[in-house]
Motif scaffolding. Structure first.
Motif, PDB file in Angstrom:
ATOM      1  N   UNK C 130      40.792  46.282  36.195  1.00 12.59           N
ATOM      2  CA  UNK C 130      40.382  44.788  35.828  1.00 12.59           C
ATOM      3  C   UNK C 130      41.312  44.758  34.645  1.00 12.59           C
ATOM      4  N   UNK C 131      40.711  45.062  33.364  1.00 13.65           N
ATOM      5  CA  UNK C 131      41.252  44.988  32.005  1.00 13.65           C
ATOM      6  C   UNK C 131      41.454  46.362  31.451  1.00 13.65           C
ATOM      7  N   UNK C 132      42.236  46.451  30.718  1.00 11.42           N
ATOM      8  CA  UNK C 132      42.332  47.783  29.904  1.00 11.42           C
ATOM      9  C   UNK C 132      42.540  47.575  28.331  1.00 11.42           C
ATOM     10  N   UNK C 258      39.642  51.726  30.745  1.00 10.72           N
ATOM     11  CA  UNK C 258      39.703  50.729  31.859  1.00 10.72           C
ATOM     12  C   UNK C 258      38.633  50.231  32.332  1.00 10.72           C
ATOM     13  N   UNK C 259      38.486  49.102  32.518  1.00 10.97           N
ATOM     14  CA  UNK C 259      37.414  48.487  33.441  1.00 10.97           C
ATOM     15  C   UNK C 259      38.193  48.159  34.763  1.00 10.97           C
ATOM     16  N   UNK C 292      42.350  34.609  28.472  1.00  7.92           N
ATOM     17  CA  UNK C 292      40.858  34.444  28.129  1.00  7.92           C
ATOM     18  C   UNK C 292      40.127  35.613  27.271  1.00  7.92           C
ATOM     19  N   UNK C 293      40.163  36.676  27.861  1.00  6.21           N
ATOM     20  CA  UNK C 293      39.343  37.869  27.275  1.00  6.21           C
ATOM     21  C   UNK C 293      40.481  38.529  26.164  1.00  6.21           C
ATOM     22  N   UNK C 294      41.831  38.233  26.294  1.00  8.36           N
ATOM     23  CA  UNK C 294      42.717  38.878  25.498  1.00  8.36           C
ATOM     24  C   UNK C 294      43.009  40.348  25.560  1.00  8.36           C
ATOM     25  N   UNK C 295      42.696  40.707  26.939  1.00  8.26           N
ATOM     26  CA  UNK C 295      42.961  42.103  26.934  1.00  8.26           C
ATOM     27  C   UNK C 295      44.298  42.355  27.926  1.00  8.26           C
ATOM     28  N   UNK C 296      44.849  43.436  27.964  1.00  4.60           N
ATOM     29  CA  UNK C 296      45.894  43.882  28.829  1.00  4.60           C
ATOM     30  C   UNK C 296      45.440  43.909  30.477  1.00  4.60           C
ATOM     31  N   UNK C 297      46.262  43.649  31.391  1.00  5.13           N
ATOM     32  CA  UNK C 297      45.759  44.122  32.569  1.00  5.13           C
ATOM     33  C   UNK C 297      46.822  44.938  33.156  1.00  5.13           C
ATOM     34  N   UNK C 298      46.391  45.426  34.605  1.00  3.37           N
ATOM     35  CA  UNK C 298      47.245  46.603  35.215  1.00  3.37           C
ATOM     36  C   UNK C 298      47.948  46.070  36.335  1.00  3.37           C
TER      37      UNK C 298
END
Lengths: 263, 294, 347
Positions: C130-132, C258-259, C292-298
């Motif tokens: 999801x996001x890391x 990592x979520x 939106x969340x300001x995190x990286x994704x995979x």
């Protein structure tokens, strides 16, 4: 001279202290309401009247869902609790003495005595042990239990004050017990029942801790939603929802109060 | 239908609901407290007294037990804060109840109603309203800094004082109401008589009023003490999570600590403390009533 | 007869209203998502609802522990939950998740090779990324002007930051970050080491203003605290409002997480859950979420859809020299010690 009006039983300073106390009681709530109408996000500086925050929550579907959930739960729980509590009050006051009557009286009060966090944990364990998963039904069940004493007390109080001789007169005129109950006792008891129902309703709408522990997916109630918002930080939207909820509570309690006072 | 059967039928649904939703859960809770914790939440169904041992002892790596006061300190803090809150509400509530009781009847009804209103409003909202007032950019600090009395915001929120403030605010009506009920029944001619006999106003209060309103005072103290002991919202929102109280500790066992048996044991301890308070006061009241009857 | 009927009325009322209340849960096309608070882009949900006609309901939690507790208690019949990597094996082992066989999803190929077949879920049987991000701390450089390169800034703060610090309320992350600061291994089960962690945290406690895992970037942005333990994405959100906020990459290392999107065993709308997962594997969709969340994704190719200020932000681009530590699943003994540290800290 002002001194003249002072009674001998008065104590110096108590009057001023009481007014201070009322200020302490109401000032935070008044502030909360006032700043829900503030034009900016500030909770301390007044910058003009605005309904921005109300418009924001009116457009928020999550809040509406939470409010609807709260209402569904409160109405169901209140209906059940009131019917059950009325029967119980009649049985306790007008019924014949039975074995374990005193214990029963105590049992009805347990939800008031047991700390909420304990009830919450115990209810969670019950639901988890039997695998109960009824969505809002779980919350309704939990609420019914603690709404019962709130419904019971005003009904019981009304029964205490009611003159039993009217019911006896009906019986003397060959009314069956059922007819007496339906045409004499219940109508006379109505204000007590309504007052009890209103108190149960408010208690259910306001409950937070027990609901937090037993809530299921999609079963977020208004207090749970507010708690979620609170933890994200202070915002005028919280003030706006709070003001609405405050209005509902005060309205319902005033109504209940007026009904109980009416003879 | 016989009257006896009708009575039982009337009471049955209530007993059923309270039985299933209050009594049975407590029994389950007691049972869980005597089981072994499953490492990621839940319980393993065999007997273990570990939860109760954990209340007082710390199990070392080599399984030896060492006395550990951590949980007792938390319990003591809860008792202390609940006690302090009760004492403060008493000092605050008494003058108010006394003043209201000495008003004309129609004023009394209105004032008492005004006291009860905040009680019926949402606990979260009432507590949140204090967050608005106490925080760094809140009303108090804004006024203090605006008037030049302080140049740095005072630390008001997230302190033990803030928790106390919130508790007193929430439960003060519970103190005022029973006190008022006793005071209302008080024959104020006794006070007048005492004053006529050259007793000062405070002397009359101490020697005449206080002994007579003792039952109300005790009832009010219990009504405040019990919910303060189990309070969750005020420590959570006003305390900043810095010092654990028993209710938060219980909740933690079902979330991050994942020790259900210990959580159940703690809840039982809290329940036992409450029951103890109630039983002692009921016994005292019964004794007082018996003495008064002679 | 009539009398018995009336007496039975309350009970039937109870049953009826319960049935009525339980009813809507099984209604038409729905999807129940349970995710971290303030972590799901409303736009992405709206887009999903519009494209598929599935109605999404979102509830939130504040920590992996809360999520696990809800799932354990059996009252979390959600269709999608988002546990962090180190909770995935626990949930798999406890039979709380159901296999989704991610490689069969049509957009599986979009997942960056780096995040395929992760050690917490070999073969992506249960999860997709999801996001890391990373867990460290941020400091307001308007308040503190000194160097920001060491974790000692957080744990032994200078006078201008004392009393102005926010920390997480989750023992897991606090102990993990403190262990990194002390150069100790993760999931340490040596009591002597944990004693050092406890001393470090106890020494820091008087300087801490609040322990809370929610509303972090709001608190920093509002200036309620000047330093806060924080996730990188939240730090970026705080900096968007207050430009003087700096996310710190301590030389001791940062904790990474990592979520993952997963489907609980108790899910009622599995088909919709898989539709959602596949939807989120598209670069243009996951990018909305990242923005939106300001995190990286995979997801490969999502860079093109990221807002420029996020793409180049230091918060999501750790310097190559920085050591990132993925926390493994801790042993029972390590968890117990961690809880002891926590309880003693707050006794």
């Amino acid at each position: 001279m002002a001194r003249k009006t002072r009674k001998i039983t008065d104590l110096p300073g108590f009057r001023g202290f009481t007014w201070l106390f009322f200020a302490y009681l109401y000032a935070p709530l008044v502030l909360l309401v006032v700043f829900s109408f503030n034009a900016t996000r500030s909770g301390t500086v007044w910058s003009g009247f605005s309904l921005t925050w109300y418009a924001k929550i009116a457009a928020d579907s999550q809040i509406q869902r939470a409010a609807l959930n709260s209402l569904t739960v409160a109405i169901c729980a209140t209906a059940i609790a009131t019917v059950v509590a009325t029967a119980a009050a009649l049985a306790m006051k007008r019924g014949v003495p039975f074995f374990g009557r005193k214990v029963t009286g105590g049992l009805i009060m347990t939800p008031l005595v047991v700390p909420e966090i304990v009830t919450a944990v115990a209810t969670l364990l019950l639901f988890s042990a039997i695998g109960l998963s009824l969505g809002l039904g779980n919350i309704i069940l939990a609420h019914v239990a603690f709404c019962i004493p709130f419904a019971y007390l005003p009904i019981r109080a009304r029964l205490e004050r009611m003159d039993e001789s009217i019911e006896l007169a009906a019986r003397d005129l060959y009314a069956t017990p059922w007819q007496t109950l339906r045409t004499v006792t219940l109508p006379l008891l109505a204000p007590g029942i309504v007052s009890g129902a209103l108190l149960a309703l408010i208690t259910s709408i306001d409950d937070f801790i027990i609901t937090m522990m037993v809530a299921e997916p999609g079963a977020t109630t208004l207090p749970l939603y507010i708690y979620g918002m609170l933890r994200l930080g202070v915002s005028p939207e919280i003030n706006a929802i709070s003001t609405i909820l405050l209005g509902v509570s005060v309205g319902v309690v005033t109504l209940s109060h007026l009904l109980t006072r009416r003879r | 239908m016989t009257p006896h059967r009708a009575t039982l039928l009337g009471i049955a649904p209530t007993l059923l609901i309270i039985g299933v939703l209050m009594v049975v859960p407590m029994v389950i809770m007691a049972a869980y407290s005597l089981m072994e914790a499953n490492s990621f939440g839940g319980v393993l169904p065999h007997f273990s007294a570990e939860a109760y041992i954990k209340l007082l002892f710390d199990r070392d790596l080599d399984d030896s037990l060492a006395f550990d006061p951590s949980y007792m300190i938390i319990l003591w803090r809860s008792l202390r804060i609940a006690g302090l809150a009760t004492a403060i509400t008493l000092c605050v509530g008494f003058p108010v109840a006394y003043f209201i009781a000495t008003r004309p009847p129609e004023q009394r009804t209105l004032l008492i109603f005004l006291i009860t209103i905040p009680f019926w409003t949402n606990l979260l909202i009432r507590t949140y309203s204090w967050v608005l007032i106490l925080r760094d950019t809140g009303m108090i600090n804004t006024v203090l800094q605006g008037s030049g009395l302080t140049d740095q915001p005072l630390k008001l929120l997230y302190t033990e004082g803030a928790i106390l403030f919130g508790l007193v605010y929430t439960y003060a009506p519970f103190m005022v109401l029973p006190l008022y009920t006793s005071l209302e029944k008080l024959d104020f001619r006794l006070v007048e008589a005492a004053r006529d006999l050259y007793c000062g106003p405070w002397g009359a209060l101490r020697h005449v009023v206080l002994p007579l309103v003792m039952p109300g005072l005790v009832a009010g103290s219990i009504l405040v003490f019990v919910p303060c002991l189990g309070a969750f919202v005020a420590p959570d929102l006003l305390g900043g999570g810095k010092e654990l109280m028993i209710s938060t500790l219980i909740q933690l066992q079902f979330t991050s600590s994942r020790n259900w048996p210990f959580g159940a044991a703690l809840a039982l301890v809290l329940l036992a403390l409450v029951m103890l308070t109630l039983t002692v006061s009921a016994a005292r009241q019964a004794r007082a009533a018996a003495e008064g009857g002679h | 007869m009539k009398k018995t009927l009336t007496a039975a009325l309350p009970l039937s009322f109870l049953t009826l209203s319960l049935m009525a209340a339980a009813g809507p849960a099984a209604a038409a096309e729905e999807l129940f998502i349970y995710n971290w608070s303030d972590y799901t882009a409303p736009e992405v949900l709206a887009k999903f609802e519009k494209e598929t006609g599935i109605k999404v309901t979102l509830d939130v939690y504040d920590s992996n522990e809360t999520l696990l507790a809800k799932m354990k208690a059996g009252n979390a019949a959600y269709d999608i939950v988002v546990p962090s990597h180190n909770f995935v094996p626990i949930m798999i082992k406890d039979g709380l998740l159901q296999p989704i066989d991610a490689p069969k999803l049509s957009n599986y190929a979009n997942i960056d090779e780096k995040w395929r077949n992760p050690e917490w879920d070999p073969g992506n049987r249960y999860t997709v990324p999801w996001m890391w991000g990373t867990t460290s701390f941020a400091v307001d450089t308007a308040v503190y002007k000194g160097p920001t390169d060491s974790a000692s800034l957080l744990f032994t703060p200078p006078p201008e930051l004392r009393g102005n610090i926010g920390m997480f309320k989750t023992p897991e992350e606090v102990v993990a970050v403190a262990s990194i600061a002390l150069g100790l291994p993760q999931c340490d089960d040596n009591p002597k080491d944990l004693k050092k962690v406890e001393e470090l945290l106890a020494g820091q406690k008087p300087a801490v203003k609040i322990y809370s895992s929610e509303g972090i970037h709001e608190r920093l942005a509002a200036g309620e605290v000047a330093m806060h333990m924080i996730w990188n994405g939240a730090a970026k959100r705080a900096r968007d409002v207050r430009p003087t906020i700096t996310y710190v990459y301590p030389k001791e290392g940062v904790l990474a997480f990592m979520d993952n999107l997963t489907v609980p065993k108790t899910a009622k709308n599995v088909k919709n859950a898989l539709t959602f997962i596949d939807f989120m594997l598209k670069p243009e969709n996951i990018a909305i979420q990242s923005n939106f969340a300001r995190y990286s994704n995979g997801i490969k190719g999502s860079q093109a859809f990221l807002s420029p200020d996020l793409r180049d932000a230091p918060e999501i681009n750790p310097p190559a020299t920085v050591k990132t530590v993925f926390q493994p699943v801790c042993s029972d003994q390590a968890v117990k010690l961690r809880d002891r540290v926590w309880t003693r800290l707050f006794q």
